[in-house]
Design a protein around this motif. Sequence first.
Motif, PDB file in Angstrom:
ATOM      1  N   THR A 129      40.270  40.659  16.976  1.00 55.60           N
ATOM      2  CA  THR A 129      40.189  39.220  16.710  1.00 55.60           C
ATOM      3  C   THR A 129      40.669  38.913  15.299  1.00 55.60           C
ATOM      4  O   THR A 129      41.432  37.960  15.066  1.00 55.60           O
ATOM      5  CB  THR A 129      38.756  38.706  16.893  1.00 55.60           C
ATOM      6  OG1 THR A 129      38.345  38.912  18.246  1.00 55.60           O
ATOM      7  CG2 THR A 129      38.663  37.221  16.564  1.00 55.60           C
ATOM      8  N   TYR A 131      42.704  40.706  13.495  1.00 54.64           N
ATOM      9  CA  TYR A 131      44.147  40.968  13.467  1.00 54.64           C
ATOM     10  C   TYR A 131      44.920  39.776  14.051  1.00 54.64           C
ATOM     11  O   TYR A 131      45.890  39.294  13.455  1.00 54.64           O
ATOM     12  CB  TYR A 131      44.442  42.235  14.252  1.00 54.64           C
ATOM     13  CG  TYR A 131      45.904  42.607  14.333  1.00 54.64           C
ATOM     14  CD1 TYR A 131      46.538  43.277  13.289  1.00 54.64           C
ATOM     15  CD2 TYR A 131      46.652  42.303  15.474  1.00 54.64           C
ATOM     16  CE1 TYR A 131      47.881  43.621  13.368  1.00 54.64           C
ATOM     17  CE2 TYR A 131      47.992  42.645  15.556  1.00 54.64           C
ATOM     18  CZ  TYR A 131      48.594  43.303  14.505  1.00 54.64           C
ATOM     19  OH  TYR A 131      49.925  43.647  14.594  1.00 54.64           O
ATOM     20  N   ASP A 132      44.463  39.284  15.203  1.00 56.05           N
ATOM     21  CA  ASP A 132      45.131  38.139  15.832  1.00 56.05           C
ATOM     22  C   ASP A 132      45.063  36.902  14.946  1.00 56.05           C
ATOM     23  O   ASP A 132      46.040  36.148  14.823  1.00 56.05           O
ATOM     24  CB  ASP A 132      44.487  37.838  17.187  1.00 56.05           C
ATOM     25  CG  ASP A 132      44.824  38.868  18.257  1.00 56.05           C
ATOM     26  OD1 ASP A 132      45.753  39.658  18.050  1.00 56.05           O
ATOM     27  OD2 ASP A 132      44.139  38.878  19.301  1.00 56.05           O
ATOM     28  N   ARG A 135      47.501  37.187  12.068  1.00 58.05           N
ATOM     29  CA  ARG A 135      48.882  37.007  12.543  1.00 58.05           C
ATOM     30  C   ARG A 135      49.153  35.523  12.790  1.00 58.05           C
ATOM     31  O   ARG A 135      50.249  35.027  12.533  1.00 58.05           O
ATOM     32  CB  ARG A 135      49.106  37.793  13.850  1.00 58.05           C
ATOM     33  CG  ARG A 135      48.959  39.300  13.762  1.00 58.05           C
ATOM     34  CD  ARG A 135      50.100  39.994  13.027  1.00 58.05           C
ATOM     35  NE  ARG A 135      50.041  39.814  11.594  1.00 58.05           N
ATOM     36  CZ  ARG A 135      49.161  40.419  10.778  1.00 58.05           C
ATOM     37  NH1 ARG A 135      48.254  41.216  11.285  1.00 58.05           N
ATOM     38  NH2 ARG A 135      49.178  40.206   9.488  1.00 58.05           N
ATOM     39  N   GLN A 136      48.151  34.817  13.286  1.00 59.66           N
ATOM     40  CA  GLN A 136      48.296  33.388  13.551  1.00 59.66           C
ATOM     41  C   GLN A 136      48.466  32.597  12.252  1.00 59.66           C
ATOM     42  O   GLN A 136      49.315  31.710  12.158  1.00 59.66           O
ATOM     43  CB  GLN A 136      47.066  32.891  14.313  1.00 59.66           C
ATOM     44  CG  GLN A 136      47.103  31.436  14.739  1.00 59.66           C
ATOM     45  CD  GLN A 136      45.883  31.088  15.579  1.00 59.66           C
ATOM     46  OE1 GLN A 136      45.154  31.971  16.049  1.00 59.66           O
ATOM     47  NE2 GLN A 136      45.639  29.799  15.778  1.00 59.66           N
ATOM     48  N   GLU A 249      44.100  32.316  18.480  1.00 56.85           N
ATOM     49  CA  GLU A 249      44.908  32.584  19.670  1.00 56.85           C
ATOM     50  C   GLU A 249      44.891  34.093  19.909  1.00 56.85           C
ATOM     51  O   GLU A 249      45.588  34.850  19.235  1.00 56.85           O
ATOM     52  CB  GLU A 249      46.336  32.088  19.455  1.00 56.85           C
ATOM     53  CG  GLU A 249      46.438  30.583  19.275  1.00 56.85           C
ATOM     54  CD  GLU A 249      47.837  30.131  18.885  1.00 56.85           C
ATOM     55  OE1 GLU A 249      48.737  31.004  18.765  1.00 56.85           O
ATOM     56  OE2 GLU A 249      48.027  28.923  18.678  1.00 56.85           O
ATOM     57  N   ARG A 250      44.077  34.524  20.863  1.00 53.25           N
ATOM     58  CA  ARG A 250      43.949  35.944  21.115  1.00 53.25           C
ATOM     59  C   ARG A 250      45.168  36.474  21.869  1.00 53.25           C
ATOM     60  O   ARG A 250      45.559  35.944  22.911  1.00 53.25           O
ATOM     61  CB  ARG A 250      42.699  36.246  21.936  1.00 53.25           C
ATOM     62  CG  ARG A 250      41.387  35.948  21.216  1.00 53.25           C
ATOM     63  CD  ARG A 250      41.248  36.728  19.907  1.00 53.25           C
ATOM     64  NE  ARG A 250      41.631  38.108  20.014  1.00 53.25           N
ATOM     65  CZ  ARG A 250      40.845  39.090  20.470  1.00 53.25           C
ATOM     66  NH1 ARG A 250      39.614  38.804  20.870  1.00 53.25           N
ATOM     67  NH2 ARG A 250      41.270  40.334  20.530  1.00 53.25           N
ATOM     68  N   VAL A 251      45.776  37.516  21.340  1.00 55.67           N
ATOM     69  CA  VAL A 251      46.928  38.145  21.991  1.00 55.67           C
ATOM     70  C   VAL A 251      46.465  39.053  23.119  1.00 55.67           C
ATOM     71  O   VAL A 251      47.031  39.068  24.200  1.00 55.67           O
ATOM     72  CB  VAL A 251      47.757  38.931  20.955  1.00 55.67           C
ATOM     73  CG1 VAL A 251      48.898  39.674  21.634  1.00 55.67           C
ATOM     74  CG2 VAL A 251      48.287  37.988  19.892  1.00 55.67           C
ATOM     75  N   ARG A 252      45.424  39.845  22.872  1.00 54.35           N
ATOM     76  CA  ARG A 252      44.802  40.712  23.869  1.00 54.35           C
ATOM     77  C   ARG A 252      45.818  41.614  24.559  1.00 54.35           C
ATOM     78  O   ARG A 252      46.507  41.211  25.480  1.00 54.35           O
ATOM     79  CB  ARG A 252      44.068  39.898  24.939  1.00 54.35           C
ATOM     80  CG  ARG A 252      42.944  39.033  24.388  1.00 54.35           C
ATOM     81  CD  ARG A 252      42.195  38.343  25.513  1.00 54.35           C
ATOM     82  NE  ARG A 252      41.249  37.373  25.010  1.00 54.35           N
ATOM     83  CZ  ARG A 252      40.031  37.656  24.574  1.00 54.35           C
ATOM     84  NH1 ARG A 252      39.623  38.911  24.582  1.00 54.35           N
ATOM     85  NH2 ARG A 252      39.235  36.710  24.127  1.00 54.35           N
ATOM     86  N   ALA A 256      48.150  45.475  20.416  1.00 49.28           N
ATOM     87  CA  ALA A 256      47.284  45.055  19.321  1.00 49.28           C
ATOM     88  C   ALA A 256      46.175  46.075  19.084  1.00 49.28           C
ATOM     89  O   ALA A 256      45.815  46.372  17.935  1.00 49.28           O
ATOM     90  CB  ALA A 256      46.685  43.680  19.607  1.00 49.28           C
TER      91      ALA A 256
END
Length: 304
Positions: A129, A131-132, A135-136, A249-252, A256
């Motif tokens: 989370t 990390y995402d 990145r966002q 915005e979770r990439v999941r 990742a």
Amino acid sequence: MPEAYVFTAFGGPEVEGYADLPVAEPGPGQVRIAVRAAGVNPVDWKLRSGMMPAVADGGFPVVFGNEVAGVVEAVGPDTEDFAVGDEVFGNPLTGGYARRTLLSAALTAHKPPELSFTDAAALPVAAATAYDALRQLALPRGSTLVLVGAGGGVGVAAAQIAAHEGIRVVGVASAGKRELVESFGAVHVAHGDGVADRVAAAAPDGVDAVLDLAGGAGLEAVASALPGVRLVTAGDPVTAGRFGGVMVERVRGADALAEVARLAVAGVLSPGVTAVFGLDEAGRAQRSVESGHAIGKTVIEVTA
């Protein structure tokens, strides 16, 4: 020995308990693992409270837990990247506080041998989370980021990753978490009355973004003092929305997960595990996180 820690209805701790559940066979694109460790997160008790009723679409009981590490013991059809005996970690489909669970191969990564099961289980929700979210935000080096709720699992991870990327971090957390926050290179600011003034004093050159991991009054106090500053929240879209903020915005995905594992192995990211419980202590583990006073990351270890 109990097989899983579950909730049998929506409500408080009184609906929690142990259950012996049948062993599920993995379907296409799935693996079944013998769980060695499971991360404990605030979302676990929030789901139990009924904030997302769809979690029980398959009926009760529902197994707690959204991040695990373990050993693959069965592989479903059309699953090419994993084999029996592989050490993996990821987001379970059927809960993590259990001796066995199913995972989607798309949300599973190989665990590096240098990473313990306990540390790996702390990564799929909190570290991923963080990390995402970073990145966002895509902040350049030299930026200043305020972390609201910096002493929890996501905050600990975000502080470390941000510092590695040359971002100055101001971490808002309780006074008792000062040592932890500062150990990751952040400037600690105590929450509570006057927090906005303390944030301003800690960031005299201004703030470029806020990453909220706590929500509620703490977020409101900080955000109201920083009008127009970019705001991303991990869990309070209502409060954040009043200040123009958005959800993470979770990439999941496996990529990742592999990246946060790489950062952990490289020494950039410590999973921040500060409390470990056995599966027979799952209720205590849950209470420690639900109290809101947990420092760092809580993990349940499952013996073979």
